[in-house]
Enzyme design. Structure first.
Site, PDB file in Angstrom:
ATOM      1  N   PRO A   9       0.770  -1.065   0.004  1.00  0.00           N
ATOM      2  CG  PRO A   9       0.061  -1.158   2.100  1.00  0.00           C
ATOM      3  CD  PRO A   9       0.456  -2.103   1.050  1.00  0.00           C
ATOM      4  CG  ASN A  10      -0.335   4.323   1.343  1.00  0.00           C
ATOM      5  OD1 ASN A  10      -1.208   4.597   0.806  1.00  0.00           O
ATOM      6  ND2 ASN A  10      -0.362   3.796   2.514  1.00  0.00           N
ATOM      7  NE  ARG A  17       3.929   6.390   1.676  1.00  0.00           N
ATOM      8  CZ  ARG A  17       4.327   5.294   1.986  1.00  0.00           C
ATOM      9  NH1 ARG A  17       4.755   4.372   1.074  1.00  0.00           N
ATOM     10  NH2 ARG A  17       4.175   5.019   3.324  1.00  0.00           N
ATOM     11  CE1 TYR A  22       8.936   5.143   2.637  1.00  0.00           C
ATOM     12  CE2 TYR A  22       7.539   6.831   2.745  1.00  0.00           C
ATOM     13  CZ  TYR A  22       8.126   5.837   3.156  1.00  0.00           C
ATOM     14  OH  TYR A  22       7.365   5.024   4.344  1.00  0.00           O
ATOM     15  CG  ASN A  73       8.484  -2.164  -0.014  1.00  0.00           C
ATOM     16  OD1 ASN A  73       7.918  -2.157   1.173  1.00  0.00           O
ATOM     17  ND2 ASN A  73       8.934  -0.933  -0.139  1.00  0.00           N
ATOM     18  CB  ALA A  76       1.687   0.151   6.171  1.00  0.00           C
ATOM     19  CD  GLU A  97      11.458  -7.560   5.292  1.00  0.00           C
ATOM     20  OE1 GLU A  97      12.214  -8.017   5.746  1.00  0.00           O
ATOM     21  OE2 GLU A  97      10.478  -6.594   6.022  1.00  0.00           O
ATOM     22  CG  HIS A  99      11.352  -2.314   4.194  1.00  0.00           C
ATOM     23  ND1 HIS A  99      10.007  -2.234   4.178  1.00  0.00           N
ATOM     24  CD2 HIS A  99      11.710  -3.319   5.083  1.00  0.00           C
ATOM     25  CE1 HIS A  99       9.608  -3.518   4.603  1.00  0.00           C
ATOM     26  NE2 HIS A  99      10.529  -4.093   5.124  1.00  0.00           N
ATOM     27  NE  ARG A 106      10.274   6.067   8.339  1.00  0.00           N
ATOM     28  CZ  ARG A 106       9.437   5.819   7.235  1.00  0.00           C
ATOM     29  NH1 ARG A 106       9.463   4.993   6.373  1.00  0.00           N
ATOM     30  NH2 ARG A 106       8.134   6.630   7.510  1.00  0.00           N
TER      31      ARG A 106
END
Ligand code: DQA
Length: 143
Positions: A9-10, A17, A22, A73, A76, A97, A99, A106
């Site tokens: 998502p997103n 964003r 990012y 990825n 969230a 995975e 990111h 973070r």
């Protein structure tokens, strides 16, 4: 070798964003970078993005018997989704995975990764380049 690249998502909002986190490059730029990597490395790559957890689970299940590797990825859903973890375990396809940001630097809730528990490798904080590294990792270890 056939690799499925999944974005959660997103991530379709990349470029708009939170550019401070990012970057300013768009989701279309990311898709193009991955397609270029596929051509250069002689790999068959399919890409899929969804804002919906169940759609990502469906796509992982459909990959069974069809793909040799997954780059994911989960965005969230990384930090919440036991369903995505279970789907990755169910199909047993080597998954890396990714990111874009350095999730370890973070908020504390971003430091838990359920999906990562079913992945053979994790790349974080390398920007879009992390996807290329993930693809190369799968090629090197599983082709
Ligand atoms: C992300 C990190 C996640 O914590 C966040 O929810 C995202 C993107 C990353 O690529 O850095 O949506 O997965």
């Amino acid at each position: 070798m056939k690799i499925l690249v999944l974005n959660g998502p997103n991530l379709n909002m990349l470029g708009i964003r939170e550019p401070g986190i990012y970057g300013k490059n768009t989701f279309a730029d990311l898709l193009a970078l991955i397609e270029k990597t596929a051509r250069e490395e002689n790999l068959e790559i399919e890409q899929y993005q969804s804002n919906h957890e169940g759609c990502l689970v469906d796509k992982i299940q459909e990959a069974y018997g069809k793909f040799d590797g997954i780059v994911i990825n989960p965005a969230a859903y990384t930090h919440t989704s036991v369903a995505i973890l279970d789907a990755l375990k169910a199909v047993s396809i080597p998954a890396v995975e990714v990111h874009i940001s350095d999730v370890d630097a973070r908020e504390p809730f971003r430091q838990i990764s359920y999906a990562g528990m079913a992945c053979v490798h994790t790349i974080k904080g390398r920007g879009f380049e992390g996807y290329r590294e993930a693809i190369l990792y799968l090629k090197e270890h599983y082709a």
